[in-house]
Design a protein around this motif. Structure first.
Motif, PDB file in Angstrom:
ATOM      1  N   LEU A   2      21.787  39.640  12.042  1.00 55.99           N
ATOM      2  CA  LEU A   2      20.344  39.603  11.851  1.00 55.99           C
ATOM      3  C   LEU A   2      19.773  38.305  12.380  1.00 55.99           C
ATOM      4  CD1 LEU A   2      20.256  41.128   8.287  1.00 55.99           C
ATOM      5  CD2 LEU A   2      20.021  42.266  10.476  1.00 55.99           C
ATOM      6  N   PHE A   3      20.006  38.030  13.680  1.00 54.03           N
ATOM      7  CA  PHE A   3      19.468  36.834  14.299  1.00 54.03           C
ATOM      8  C   PHE A   3      18.444  37.255  15.341  1.00 54.03           C
ATOM      9  CE2 PHE A   3      23.904  35.484  13.399  1.00 54.03           C
ATOM     10  CZ  PHE A   3      23.595  34.528  12.466  1.00 54.03           C
ATOM     11  N   SER A   4      17.574  36.351  15.719  1.00 55.50           N
ATOM     12  CA  SER A   4      16.752  36.557  16.893  1.00 55.50           C
ATOM     13  C   SER A   4      16.512  35.209  17.518  1.00 55.50           C
ATOM     14  CB  SER A   4      15.421  37.223  16.548  1.00 55.50           C
ATOM     15  OG  SER A   4      14.568  36.315  15.930  1.00 55.50           O
ATOM     16  N   GLY A   5      16.330  35.147  18.794  1.00 59.96           N
ATOM     17  CA  GLY A   5      16.116  33.866  19.447  1.00 59.96           C
ATOM     18  C   GLY A   5      15.233  34.031  20.648  1.00 59.96           C
ATOM     19  N   MET A   6      14.598  32.923  21.079  1.00 61.42           N
ATOM     20  CA  MET A   6      13.634  33.001  22.142  1.00 61.42           C
ATOM     21  C   MET A   6      14.076  32.274  23.406  1.00 61.42           C
ATOM     22  SD  MET A   6      11.646  34.800  20.531  1.00 61.42           S
ATOM     23  CE  MET A   6      10.715  34.928  22.038  1.00 61.42           C
ATOM     24  N   THR A   7      15.117  31.466  23.324  1.00 60.36           N
ATOM     25  CA  THR A   7      15.510  30.663  24.460  1.00 60.36           C
ATOM     26  C   THR A   7      16.084  31.549  25.547  1.00 60.36           C
ATOM     27  OG1 THR A   7      16.049  28.880  22.965  1.00 60.36           O
ATOM     28  CG2 THR A   7      16.893  28.707  25.213  1.00 60.36           C
ATOM     29  N   THR A  82      23.111  32.540  22.893  1.00 56.97           N
ATOM     30  CA  THR A  82      21.779  33.033  23.239  1.00 56.97           C
ATOM     31  C   THR A  82      21.830  34.509  23.568  1.00 56.97           C
ATOM     32  OG1 THR A  82      21.170  30.870  24.112  1.00 56.97           O
ATOM     33  CG2 THR A  82      19.843  32.739  24.826  1.00 56.97           C
ATOM     34  N   PHE A  83      22.892  34.912  24.272  1.00 60.55           N
ATOM     35  CA  PHE A  83      23.048  36.322  24.638  1.00 60.55           C
ATOM     36  C   PHE A  83      23.133  37.193  23.388  1.00 60.55           C
ATOM     37  CE2 PHE A  83      25.948  39.900  25.724  1.00 60.55           C
ATOM     38  CZ  PHE A  83      25.097  40.565  26.594  1.00 60.55           C
ATOM     39  N   GLY A  84      23.931  36.781  22.413  1.00 59.99           N
ATOM     40  CA  GLY A  84      24.062  37.543  21.180  1.00 59.99           C
ATOM     41  C   GLY A  84      22.769  37.603  20.396  1.00 59.99           C
ATOM     42  N   ARG A  85      22.047  36.488  20.341  1.00 62.00           N
ATOM     43  CA  ARG A  85      20.768  36.459  19.610  1.00 62.00           C
ATOM     44  C   ARG A  85      19.730  37.331  20.293  1.00 62.00           C
ATOM     45  NH1 ARG A  85      22.241  30.943  19.058  1.00 62.00           N
ATOM     46  NH2 ARG A  85      20.939  30.384  20.845  1.00 62.00           N
ATOM     47  N   MET A  86      19.845  37.475  21.615  1.00 65.91           N
ATOM     48  CA  MET A  86      18.929  38.343  22.347  1.00 65.91           C
ATOM     49  C   MET A  86      19.271  39.817  22.133  1.00 65.91           C
ATOM     50  SD  MET A  86      18.958  40.445  25.258  1.00 65.91           S
ATOM     51  CE  MET A  86      20.334  39.817  26.228  1.00 65.91           C
ATOM     52  N   LEU A  87      20.576  40.130  22.203  1.00 68.60           N
ATOM     53  CA  LEU A  87      21.015  41.522  22.169  1.00 68.60           C
ATOM     54  C   LEU A  87      20.923  42.142  20.783  1.00 68.60           C
ATOM     55  CD1 LEU A  87      22.266  43.724  24.001  1.00 68.60           C
ATOM     56  CD2 LEU A  87      24.516  42.927  23.241  1.00 68.60           C
TER      57      LEU A  87
END
Length: 207
Positions: A2-7, A82-87
């Motif tokens: 349950l993560f999200s990221g913007m970078t 970052t890839f995981g937080r995006m996907l």
């Protein structure tokens, strides 16, 4: 997870990282989407047996468990990326949104309950658009604990609704419970959506 990221990054994702266990779990959640929807379609639209609802429910539950496991694995092995937080949020949205559409199509969600589904779907689209815009500004909007609970509540609500008529034969209030949880999810969705908008609005104004 349950993560999200913007970078964002221009560098390609290394193969080893792309096939890390936590990302494989997320891929599995994405693969589960057409399988769950297909089972629901064959049962409700093509008229196959109610046992397909239990197959859909079981796969959906397993997919939901991967949502917890991939985050746990990433933290345990210090492999957050970052890839995981995006996907991860993409996988969550694909799973929930496709199931909501199928539940509306087969009549499990109907009447006033459709508005709860509409709220959830519209919020996800709006927040995704806001995140994409802020990503271009290199602005990160962290996921709050309440937003994580919102996603969990959505998964639980959709799970009850997928069981639907099949579940009602064992626990008569299965569908009713799912609808009640869907409304609760929609309420949390509105609140967390406002939270994201409030966090990003100053950057919209500055731009």
């Amino acid at each position: 997870m349950l993560f999200s990221g913007m970078t964002t990054t221009a560098n390609p994702v290394p193969t080893a990282r792309a096939f890390a266990l936590q990302n494989l779990l997320t891929y599995g959640r994405i693969v589960a989407v057409p399988v769950v929807v297909g089972c629901m379609y064959w049962q409700a639209i093509l008229g196959y047996g109610l046992w397909l609802r239990w197959v859909a429910f079981a796969i959906f539950v397993i997919a939901g468990i991967t949502d917890v496991l991939d985050g746990y694995v990433a933290r345990m092995w210090a492999q957050q990326s970052t890839f995981g937080r995006m996907l991860d949020p993409i996988a969550d949205k694909l799973l929930v949104s496709s199931c909501l559409l199928m539940l509306a199509a087969d009549g499990t969600i109907r009447g006033w309950a459709l508005w709860a589904a509409i709220v959830i779907l519209c919020r996800e689209i709006l927040v995704s658009g806001l995140r994409e815009y802020l990503a271009e500004l290199r602005v990160s909007v962290p996921v709050t604990a309440l937003a994580k609970w919102k996603t969990f509540m959505q998964l639980v609500a959709v799970g009850f609704l997928i069981a639907g008529e099949a579940g009602d034969r064992i626990f008569p209030a299965t569908t009713l419970t799912g609808v009640a949880l869907l409304w609760l999810s929609a309420t949390l969705t509105l609140y967390t959506g406002w939270d994201y908008f409030r966090a990003g609005v100053r950057h919209l104004i500055d731009d």
